[in-house]
Design an enzyme around this catalytic site. Structure first.
Site, short mmCIF file in Angstrom:
data_model
loop_
_atom_site.label_atom_id
_atom_site.label_comp_id
_atom_site.label_asym_id
_atom_site.label_seq_id
_atom_site.Cartn_x
_atom_site.Cartn_y
_atom_site.Cartn_z
N GLY A 535 42.35 48.70 47.14
CA GLY A 535 42.80 48.76 48.53
C GLY A 535 43.66 47.56 48.84
O GLY A 535 43.99 46.76 47.96
N ASP A 648 39.86 46.70 31.67
CA ASP A 648 41.16 46.84 32.35
C ASP A 648 41.92 45.52 32.33
O ASP A 648 42.46 45.08 33.35
CB ASP A 648 40.95 47.32 33.79
CG ASP A 648 42.23 47.91 34.39
OD1 ASP A 648 43.11 48.32 33.60
OD2 ASP A 648 42.36 47.94 35.62
#
Length: 843
Positions: A535, A648
């Site tokens: 976000g 990641d």
């Protein structure tokens, strides 16, 4: 008759000349000079430098209606004003005229009025040959007043009277012959270029340094010139982009800088917020980009820790401590442990304080040509001398500074960017240090005897504890995971007044929503740092001055509460200098927020994949980043309380602090492993194309070797300045890994090195080759062939024989997805952290 014809011809020539000038002006020809007959009026007319780099004319800043004469970049779309003539004397209408007066001065006045609003302060008398003066705007941005002859010697120049902006090759500092001191002073506001409250000036006392003042109060200093640059601005030192220099002689004490990239526009600005910022304007971006600023943090505030104190920034916390031989009294002031009298007797000496910005050098005494031993002896022979240091960062070059009296504004650099300060201590302090080291040595000498005693006690304790452990082991094993999940659920995902009972718990600190709202100015657009898979991210500042980054969970995010819970539970338990620090979280109804330490230099991809900014990263800094990331991953895999697989690891998830130290972030996709667990499987591989290992992308198998693969890709990207997925050479499907492998097999590995690092003479080729080889070892096809992160860190830090790599993965494969181009090769990589790879096939 002949006389009449002569005057007719003269009249016709004069008429034709005037007509030609008029037609040229009407056709839009730009002038670069002001003459007696060619003033600049406030009717849209501007002077333009010969190369069309700068323009001079009248303007109104921001929302103001007042008129000023200024110079701005002509080619940049943004109206970037770099100099203002009448900054404190605006004109209220469009009646201004800038012209050469009868005395040869450049003056600004209002039409039909003789009173000057502004003028050059040089009285220019005409020569015997009646040569007039002109004002000319140069391509450097300098407006000069000169005689209208071939010499073009400057009688006056705007570079001597700067406003808030320094341009390339403009001097700041003192002309010791005339007493002129060139100072930068901020605007009052964006609507008012009047003299503001912040000034940036040279202090020529002692060893020269630059000071930023708020009014008359010193706010920040650059540190002294250490041979490479200003010692207190480690991120603004000389790079392949800029060259900074200092002239210190009997005529002047000045500093200037130049841009080494042809055609690149750049400025150094003192703004109204008390920051000195450097900007560049790459033409293809069509906007100004900030590439450095000072001061950086709270430790840079002048005298933050008082006299004889030193400031250290550790994990975003400011620590004030006393220099050796001193201690804090009841008022928090550093004082001598045994008084000043103890400093002048037999047995006194010096304690080395490494990696610091040395104290304010305006009160230091400078001796050139002295060795460090001679410098030490000079200070030792003077009872008032409190410390000494080398003028140059490299002590072997000589030059000595010593201080009498208080030592003000010392700060510690944790990354080796500082130099050594030698602080005077009394005989007792030296004796204490000697005995403490002797005690330590004695301890290690007798550690064998101590070990035998300790082992005996441990064996007895172990036998007792073993019985207890066997009884409770089964219960603990069955309930450990459930306990952690229940705790996370009750704390993070359930609105309850009991949340207050958990506040203050060290692993899971909570922030009130009102605190976060106040810190981010109600999540204002001005504080928005960017958008991630989680976000939007906002910059904030807590009431205690701590800067933070607030990551909010958006409703449209492809990551959700699982990733939120995962990040809190994992990173809250991790502490390492190469991992981003999580301060806490905030939960209010459906709102989920993570509060991190603020990283002023954004992420690694912001630098290495940008043609301009990556020039700020020389090889030494890139190598430090490569090593720092490796140490962070090693901590996750081996040294942390929890064995973590990041899953990641990529350039955008490596953040850079003020000193460009790397910190790994974004643990939303990370997974915990048991101590004896080797690998795990998932039906939902997630991550970023180009960084995924083959076994993870195709089979869902992940392990520590998955992170090793991602690290290898990242290392090759740092070395080359190219993205793995955006790299196309020859074949449209060849990626960076494939290109690096081809060059390796051809014996031309250094061809992959980023061109901004220069030729092979500009960096240690053997070290770069070792890093390329390690990167290729990490991206090998078989996971078992890849080294562990412990081996990677060892190979990076030691001159050892590095094994030859086998063929890497993904050099002849492509990913089938909607991002393919017409040729069938993968297009732009997905930046999403939650993507399922459905199939992979050979090209």
């Amino acid at each position: 008759m002949a006389m009449i014809m002569y005057f007719v011809k003269r009249f016709l020539l004069l008429f034709l000349h005037t007509l030609l000038q008029f037609l040229l002006l009407r056709c839009g020809t730009s002038l670069d000079t002001i003459t007696v007959s060619e003033p600049v009026t406030d009717d849209g007319k501007v002077l333009v430098s010969p190369g069309k780099t700068f323009a001079l004319g009248f303007f109104s800043p921001g929302m103001s209606t007042h008129r000023y004469v200024g110079i701005w970049y002509y080619t940049a779309p943004e109206h970037t004003v770099v100099w203002v003539a009448n900054r404190d004397n605006p004109i209220n209408n469009n009646s201004g005229v800038l012209s050469i007066d009868a005395h040869g001065k450049l003056v600004l006045r209002v039409k039909d009025q003789s009173q000057h609003i502004w003028s050059t302060d040089t009285n220019v008398s005409k020569s015997n040959n009646n040569i007039s003066t002109i004002a000319q705007l140069l391509d450097s941005g300098n407006l000069i007043l000169t005689h209208d002859d071939e010499r073009k010697m400057a009688l006056w120049q705007s570079f001597d009277y700067p406003t808030d902006t320094s341009l390339p090759n403009m001097k700041l500092g003192l002309d010791q012959r005339t007493g002129l001191n060139r100072v930068l002073t901020s605007w009052k506001s964006k609507d008012d270029p009047g003299t503001g409250n912040w000034s940036y000036k040279m202090d020529s006392n002692g060893s020269p340094q630059l000071f930023l003042y708020q009014g008359k109060v010193p706010w920040w200093r650059s540190g002294h010139w250490n041979g490479d640059g200003w010692s207190g601005i480690p991120t603004l030192q000389n790079t392949s982009l800029f060259n900074i220099s200092l002239v210190d002689n009997e005529n002047e004490i000045t500093t200037s800088w130049e841009v080494l990239t042809p055609g690149l526009l750049s400025t150094l600005v003192v703004n109204g917020s008390g920051l000195v910022q450097r900007y560049v304007y790459p033409e293809r971006y069509s906007k100004w980009i900030m590439v450095g600023e000072a001061p950086f943090d709270e430790c840079d505030k002048y005298g933050k820790c008082g006299a004889f104190g030193k400031c250290n920034k550790v994990s975003n916390e400011v620590e004030c401590s006393c220099l050796p031989g001193l201690q804090k009294n009841a008022s928090g002031v550093c004082v001598r442990k045994r008084g000043a009298a103890s400093m002048c007797g037999s047995g006194v000496g010096f304690v080395k304080v490494p990696n610091v910005k040395v104290p304010d050098t305006s009160a230091a005494r400078v001796k050139t040509g002295l060795s460090m031993e001679a410098c030490r002896q000079l200070c030792l022979n003077n009872c008032s001398c409190t410390a000494y240091a080398s003028v140059d960062a490299r002590e072997e070059k000589g030059g000595c500074m010593n201080w009498n009296g208080d030592l003000i504004d010392t700060r510690v650099y944790g990354d080796g960017n500082g130099q050594s300060l030698y602080v005077r201590v009394d005989a007792v302090e030296l004796d204490d240090l000697y005995h403490s080291r002797k005690t330590e040595a004695g301890f290690f000498a007798s550690k064998k005897r101590l070990a035998i005693t300790v082992v005996g006690m441990l064996v007895t304790s172990f036998l007792i504890l073993l019985v207890v452990h066997l009884v409770i082991k089964r219960k603990r094993k069955g309930s450990a995971n459930q306990t952690m999940f229940n705790e996370a659920s009750s704390i993070l995902f359930k609105d309850s007044p009991k949340l207050d009972e958990r506040r203050g718990k060290p692993d899971l600190p909570f922030f009130e929503l009102s605190t976060v709202v106040a810190a981010t100015d109600n999540f204002s657009a001005a504080n928005r740092l960017g958008q991630g898979g989680f976000g939007p991210v906002y910059k904030g500042q807590l009431a205690n001055g701590q800067e933070i980054a607030v990551k909010t969970l958006s409703k449209s995010s492809r990551q959700g509460t699982e990733e939120f819970k995962n990040e809190v539970l994992l990173i809250a338990k991790l502490q390492h200098r190469n991992l981003v620090r999580l301060f806490g979280c905030s939960i209010h109804k459906e709102e989920r927020m993570l509060i991190y330490e603020y990283m002023p230099n954004k992420s690694l991809d912001f630098f290495i994949f940008d043609e301009i900014r990556r020039q700020l990263l020389d090889w030494r800094k890139r190598f430090e980043i490569i090593v720092g990331i490796a140490r962070g991953v090693l901590y996750l895999h081996q040294d942390s309380r929890l064995k973590i697989i990041h899953r990641d690891l990529k350039a955008s998830n490596v953040l850079l602090d003020a000193a460009m130290n790397p910190k790994i972030s974004d643990f939303g996709l990370a997974r915990m492993f048991g101590d004896d667990q080797i690998e795990a499987n998932t039906n939902r591989p997630v991550g970023t194309y180009g960084y995924m290992s083959p076994e993870y992308a195709m089979e869902g198998l992940y392990s520590t070797k998955s992170d090793v693969f991602s690290y290898g890709v990242l290392a090759l990207e740092i070395i080359s300045g190219k993205r793995n997925n955006h790299f196309h050479v020859g074949s449209p499907c060849l990626n960076l890994i494939g290109h690096a492998w081809d060059l390796w097999t051809e014996g031309k590995s250094l061809d992959i090195v980023d061109s901004s690092l220069g030729d092979e003479a500009s960096y240690p080729a053997h070290e770069v080759l070792r890093c390329i080889q390690i990167g290729l070892l990490c991206v090998q096809e078989q996971a078992t062939d890849r080294p562990s992160m412990l081996e990677v860190v060892f190979m990076l830090g030691n001159e050892v024989n590095v094994p030859s790599p086998n063929k890497p993965a993904f050099i002849n494969r492509r990913i089938i997805d909607s991002g393919q181009d017409a040729s069938g090769c993968a297009g732009a990589p997905a930046s999403v952290n939650d993507i399922t790879i459905s199939a992979l096939e050979a090209r």
